[in-house]
Design an enzyme around this catalytic site. Sequence first.
Site, PDB file in Angstrom:
ATOM      1  N   ASP A  35       1.780  32.709 -37.135  1.00 16.52           N
ATOM      2  CA  ASP A  35       1.595  32.333 -38.469  1.00 16.52           C
ATOM      3  C   ASP A  35       3.002  32.111 -39.225  1.00 16.52           C
ATOM      4  OD1 ASP A  35       0.266  33.021 -41.127  1.00 16.52           O
ATOM      5  OD2 ASP A  35       0.955  34.997 -41.145  1.00 16.52           O
TER       6      ASP A  35
ATOM      7  N   ASN B  18       3.112  28.698 -40.616  1.00 19.21           N
ATOM      8  CA  ASN B  18       3.045  27.155 -40.821  1.00 19.21           C
ATOM      9  C   ASN B  18       3.080  26.813 -42.094  1.00 19.21           C
ATOM     10  OD1 ASN B  18       2.903  27.675 -37.878  1.00 19.21           O
ATOM     11  ND2 ASN B  18       0.814  26.548 -37.892  1.00 19.21           N
TER      12      ASN B  18
ATOM     13  N   GLU C 299     -12.037  33.625 -40.183  1.00 14.96           N
ATOM     14  CA  GLU C 299     -11.721  33.741 -41.812  1.00 14.96           C
ATOM     15  C   GLU C 299     -11.102  32.310 -42.100  1.00 14.96           C
ATOM     16  OE1 GLU C 299     -11.020  36.370 -40.064  1.00 14.96           O
ATOM     17  OE2 GLU C 299     -12.867  37.138 -40.470  1.00 14.96           O
ATOM     18  N   ASN C 300     -10.427  31.660 -41.339  1.00 14.99           N
ATOM     19  CA  ASN C 300      -9.524  30.531 -41.794  1.00 14.99           C
ATOM     20  C   ASN C 300     -10.541  29.249 -41.942  1.00 14.99           C
ATOM     21  OD1 ASN C 300      -7.146  31.123 -39.072  1.00 14.99           O
ATOM     22  ND2 ASN C 300      -7.218  31.542 -41.375  1.00 14.99           N
TER      23      ASN C 300
HETATM   24  C1  IPE Z   1      -4.062  34.893 -38.999  1.00 11.89           C
HETATM   25  O1  IPE Z   1      -3.348  34.248 -40.034  1.00 11.89           O
HETATM   26  C2  IPE Z   1      -4.833  33.833 -38.117  1.00 11.89           C
HETATM   27  C3  IPE Z   1      -4.168  33.014 -37.361  1.00 11.89           C
HETATM   28  C4  IPE Z   1      -2.738  33.090 -37.200  1.00 11.89           C
HETATM   29  C5  IPE Z   1      -4.826  32.091 -36.736  1.00 11.89           C
HETATM   30  P1  IPE Z   1      -3.498  34.141 -41.598  1.00 11.89           P
HETATM   31  O2  IPE Z   1      -2.592  33.439 -42.141  1.00 11.89           O
HETATM   32  O3  IPE Z   1      -4.963  33.650 -41.336  1.00 11.89           O
HETATM   33  O4  IPE Z   1      -3.859  35.658 -41.903  1.00 11.89           O
HETATM   34  P2  IPE Z   1      -3.804  36.240 -43.362  1.00 11.89           P
HETATM   35  O5  IPE Z   1      -4.708  35.689 -44.179  1.00 11.89           O
HETATM   36  O6  IPE Z   1      -2.144  36.217 -43.969  1.00 11.89           O
HETATM   37  O7  IPE Z   1      -4.065  37.699 -43.125  1.00 11.89           O
HETATM   38  C1  IPE Z   2      -0.488  30.030 -39.531  1.00 12.79           C
HETATM   39  O1  IPE Z   2      -0.134  29.595 -40.265  1.00 12.79           O
HETATM   40  C2  IPE Z   2      -1.566  28.816 -38.806  1.00 12.79           C
HETATM   41  C3  IPE Z   2      -3.210  29.437 -39.014  1.00 12.79           C
HETATM   42  C4  IPE Z   2      -3.571  30.495 -39.647  1.00 12.79           C
HETATM   43  C5  IPE Z   2      -3.981  28.625 -38.566  1.00 12.79           C
HETATM   44  P1  IPE Z   2      -0.578  29.688 -42.025  1.00 12.79           P
HETATM   45  O2  IPE Z   2      -1.221  28.401 -42.205  1.00 12.79           O
HETATM   46  O3  IPE Z   2      -1.271  31.012 -42.131  1.00 12.79           O
HETATM   47  O4  IPE Z   2       0.820  29.843 -42.639  1.00 12.79           O
HETATM   48  P2  IPE Z   2       1.200  30.527 -43.877  1.00 12.79           P
HETATM   49  O5  IPE Z   2       1.046  31.860 -43.931  1.00 12.79           O
HETATM   50  O6  IPE Z   2       0.348  29.925 -45.186  1.00 12.79           O
HETATM   51  O7  IPE Z   2       2.668  30.415 -44.044  1.00 12.79           O
HETATM   52 MG    MG Z   3      -0.829  32.636 -42.805  1.00  9.80          MG
END
Ligand code: IPE
Ligand code: IPE
Ligand code: MG
Length: 242
Positions: A23, A25, A70-71
């Site tokens: 998490d 990125n 959920e992504n």
């Molecule tokens: C969890 O991260 C999913 C992955 C790392 C693939 P998210 O960024 O989607 O989670 P939330 O929304 O902060 O709970």
């Molecule tokens: C994790 O990084 C990657 C995925 C969830 C696919 P994020 O994209 O959730 O990064 P933040 O949480 O917005 O910083």
């Molecule tokens: Mg995230």
Amino acid sequence: MQETRKDPPGREFLPRHVGIIMDGNGRWAKARSLPRELGHQAGSKVVGNIVRHCKKLGIPAITVYAFSTENWKRPQKEVNALLELLRRFLSNMEEYQRENARLRVLGDPSPLPPDLREAIVKAQEGSKDNTAITVNIALNYGGRAEILHSVKALARDCAAGALDPEAITEEDISRRLYTAGQSDPDLIIRPSGEQRLSNFLLWQSAYSELVFLNVLWPDFTPEHLNYALHQYALRDRRYGGV
Ligand code: IPE
Ligand code: IPE
Ligand code: MG
């Protein structure tokens, strides 16, 4: 706070299975005024390095959370970029063969584009006899969806008369999860400062040790992993006992 360590703990204190919620990125990109997609690109470059470090230490299994159920809620452009990075990662067959890594994908492949589904089949098939480390990629993975998938399979077996509902065991549920046959994660690491599981390995994490780090995933190094491993080594795992 210092969250790195030069050296890992002794071999006898290492987990057998590490889960990582990759998490941060998006925040990494934002801090550089870059589009989120470039954060994902930077994050994807870290995975191989961390897997190699686990292998070097003798950790037999790692599960990385790459894309949750959920992504899909994210903007189409970002979803496409994530799927493209996963396609590239999974197509890197020479790398798994060189590393002797067994690749497994956890999650429901059915909503994924056909070429990505094909890359999954090829990666799993081509690496299935590799023995140095098991690398699970959680892709379109959700812990609740996984439990539901297991429960449906159980219900089918009951309806077919192959299983007595009263005789269902925890092992029957485990055997129908995407992680069937694998040990539960001893340690789950979440970088980025968030302190939640976000639907990661819900069943399997019942007794996992959790380590939360403030570093964003694209900045995550083997020294951060060493730090998390030292935290793990200090934990007293009681499993409800004394
Ligand atoms: C969890 O991260 C999913 C992955 C790392 C693939 P998210 O960024 O989607 O989670 P939330 O929304 O902060 O709970
Ligand atoms: C994790 O990084 C990657 C995925 C969830 C696919 P994020 O994209 O959730 O990064 P933040 O949480 O917005 O910083
Ligand atoms: Mg995230």
